[in-house]
Design an enzyme around this catalytic site. Structure first.
Site, PDB file in Angstrom:
ATOM      1  N   SER A 126      -9.456   1.795   2.786  1.00  0.00           N
ATOM      2  CA  SER A 126      -8.562   2.589   1.964  1.00  0.00           C
ATOM      3  C   SER A 126      -7.508   1.755   1.244  1.00  0.00           C
ATOM      4  O   SER A 126      -6.788   2.305   0.411  1.00  0.00           O
ATOM      5  CB  SER A 126      -7.876   3.652   2.817  1.00  0.00           C
ATOM      6  OG  SER A 126      -7.102   3.036   3.841  1.00  0.00           O
TER       7      SER A 126
ATOM      8  N   SER B 170     -10.038  -0.649   6.863  1.00  0.00           N
ATOM      9  CA  SER B 170      -9.421  -0.412   5.547  1.00  0.00           C
ATOM     10  C   SER B 170      -8.668  -1.597   4.959  1.00  0.00           C
ATOM     11  O   SER B 170      -8.291  -1.553   3.790  1.00  0.00           O
ATOM     12  CB  SER B 170      -8.487   0.800   5.612  1.00  0.00           C
ATOM     13  OG  SER B 170      -9.232   1.981   5.677  1.00  0.00           O
TER      14      SER B 170
ATOM     15  N   LYS C  60       0.854  -1.193   0.000  1.00  0.00           N
ATOM     16  CA  LYS C  60       0.000   0.000   0.000  1.00  0.00           C
ATOM     17  C   LYS C  60       0.888   1.240   0.000  1.00  0.00           C
ATOM     18  O   LYS C  60       1.915   1.270   0.706  1.00  0.00           O
ATOM     19  CB  LYS C  60      -0.897  -0.034   1.243  1.00  0.00           C
ATOM     20  CG  LYS C  60      -1.909   1.085   1.341  1.00  0.00           C
ATOM     21  CD  LYS C  60      -2.793   0.905   2.569  1.00  0.00           C
ATOM     22  CE  LYS C  60      -3.881   1.969   2.646  1.00  0.00           C
ATOM     23  NZ  LYS C  60      -4.778   1.762   3.810  1.00  0.00           N
TER      24      LYS C  60
END
Lengths: 468, 69
Positions: A155, A179, A80
């Protein structure tokens, strides 16, 4: 010829260990797949193919020389874009950090590198992880490979899209309100949020210090266990890091759940979820009962205040973190994130502290319940992935904001800090995955992963891939 | 606790400017006041919880081993 990009980490690791394929072949297969489909998904936002091939060649040489570091040796992955990666741009999905190149790896990235993984690049994120849809990023929205008109959830949406579409067999994510688990739910993956303090946050851009967790998005519970085993453990760089022994997570996945007591909190978690999602979760629970688990109805007092508490904490901590940037570079944020940050200036300190006191209250209630059950089971999220740009979702005839509904079932366990895993348990009529969540006692990741593993031994929902 | 009045754009603008040091354009202040109202409603839910003898979750940990070297 086997399509390597369709395999999970366990399968790839076995082929590599047996020298049936080399890490270079595996890496090239995923890089070719990225070339082929990433543009349509917007999952990877920075690629490092040359570094990846060099790392893969080094892994190949080590393995041929007889040095095998373990089950992750030679396995490609993505991080990420919230995780610091030395020498590789780390933006948090924000123009604020468009040119940020860290000099040091985050602890998780460093530990995975030491385990022999091969980083393919960085994955899209909702800007600074401040949103659950992955629609707001300097790179644009990530698209769901099950239906590119739908959200990935966020996210860690780039991670979800990448693993679901075969751009990487596993990826890192972070989870403050869900997330990791929301994109896992939307993309048909296994997403693990470990206990708060179990995995270091050092080098991961914070959304909110007291609720941020790091963990994997994977294709199976066993893959998640391998990732967790590589990254868990005390880190003096993280003030919240727990100094506790790390068990053999993969070894704990026996698939035997006979006598396991599963608490079912219908109120709040089920009664505000779409009917079809609930039906699929109930079918999964029946499967677990048939395997010997005992289902126990439970109720969590005060659970309905979770959203208020989480809101107070996100808004206060995130605004504090971004305070200096808001002084002179507010225009660099996407509009939604800027609004959340500036609204944070209005939050009262007493409400932030009420929210932190609520965490103690909720944790006490959940601990009382978990003295009698081994895990809690709920729908992963209350609905299937919604269309991109759609602000409201219909839940049993009631229109509700997506930003509220999607977080409802995941954020309580960020507040309590206990481990929770989301796994797919079916496909709804709209063709999108539905999911079930298991939450366990603090630092008992092994049990939540073992329940997930048992279900995945008996079913094949986790093996379904989008036709993309 | 007395009843709370709905928050206004003027209050949002004043807090942003005078308390937070982040002045807002009037349009933003108005939009944020509208967005803030339901959030403040949620905060009332927190204030009504039985929290009298409950301490906040994060606790202070003295930092050991620091030096000025």
């Amino acid at each position: 010829m086997t399509d390597l990009t369709q395999l999970d980490v366990v399968e790839l690791g076995a082929l590599i260990a047996a020298k049936h394929v080399s890490p270079v072949e595996v890496t090239d297969a995923f890089l070719a797949r990225i070339d082929q489909v990433n543009a349509g998904l917007n999952a990877f936002v920075t690629l490092t193919p040359e570094a990846a091939r060099a790392t893969a060649r080094a892994a190949e040489a080590e393995i041929l020389a007889g040095t095998h570091r373990g089950p992750l040796h030679g396995i490609p992955l993505g991080h990420k874009d919230l995780y610091a990666t030395a020498g590789v741009r780390t933006t948090g999905g924000s123009r604020v950090l468009a040119d940020n190149v860290p000099t040091e790896d985050s602890t998780v990235a460093a530990r995975l590198a030491a385990a022999g993984t091969v980083m393919l690049g960085k994955l899209n994120t909702h800007e600074f992880a401040y949103g659950p849809t992955n629609e707001n990023s300097m790179f644009g929205p990530t698209r769901n490979p099950w239906n590119t008109d739908r959200i990935t959830g966020g996210s860690s949406g780039g991670s979800g899209a990448a693993v679901a579409a075969g751009l990487a067999p596993i990826a890192s994510g972070s989870d403050t309100g869900g997330s990791i688990r929301m994109p896992a739910a939307c993309c048909g993956l296994t997403g693990l949020k470990p206990t708060y303090g179990r995995v270091s946050r050092a080098g991961i851009l914070p959304l909110c210090w007291s609720m941020d967790h790091a963990g994997p998005l994977a294709r199976s519970a066993m893959d998640a266990a391998l990732f967790l085993g590589a990254v868990a453990g005390h880190d003096p760089r993280d003030a919240a890091s727990a100094d506790r022994p790390v068990p053999d997570y993969a070894g704990a996945l026996t698939g035997d759940i006979r006598g396991l007591r599963i608490g079912i909190p219908r109120r709040y978690f089920f009664d505000q979820a779409q009917g079809q999602v609930v039906s699929l979760v109930d079918a999964a629970l029946a499967e677990l009962a048939a395997m010997g688990a005992e289902l126990v109805e439970v109720d969590i007092p005060h659970i309905e205040a979770s959203a208020a508490a989480a809101m107070a904490i996100y808004i206060s901590e995130a605004t504090a973190y971004h305070d200096d940037t808001l002084d002179d570079r507010a225009d660099l944020y996407t509009e939604q994130v800027r609004a959340f940050l500036e609204i944070g200036d209005q939050m009262l300190a007493k409400d932030y502290l009420h929210a932190q006191r609520y965490r103690t209250l909720l944790g006490t209630e959940v601990a009382r319940i978990m003295a009698d059950v081994d895990v809690l089971a709920t729908p992963g999220i209350a609905h299937t992935a919604t269309p991109l740009g759609q602000e409201m979702v219909d839940i049993n005839g009631t229109e509700e904001a997506v930003f509220g509904a999607i977080l409802r079932n995941t954020e309580p366990f960020d507040l309590t800090g206990q481990p929770a895993v989301v796994i797919p348990c079916g496909l709804a009529d709209d063709g999108m995955p539905a999911s079930i969540q298991f939450a366990g006692r603090p630092f008992d990741e092994a049990t939540v992963l073992n329940v997930a593993h048992a279900y995945q031994q008996a079913t094949d929902w986790h093996r379904r891939r989008p036709d993309y | 606790m007395g009843e709370r009045k709905p928050i206004t754009a003027e209050t949002v603008a004043a807090v942003a400017r005078e308390n937070a040091g982040h002045p807002l354009e009037p349009e933003r202040a108005a939009a944020y006041a509208a967005a803030l109202e339901p959030i403040l409603g949620m905060m009332e839910q927190l204030r009504a919880l039985p929290l009298k003898d409950v301490e906040p979750a994060p606790v202070f940990t003295p930092v050991e081993g620091a030096s000025n070297d």
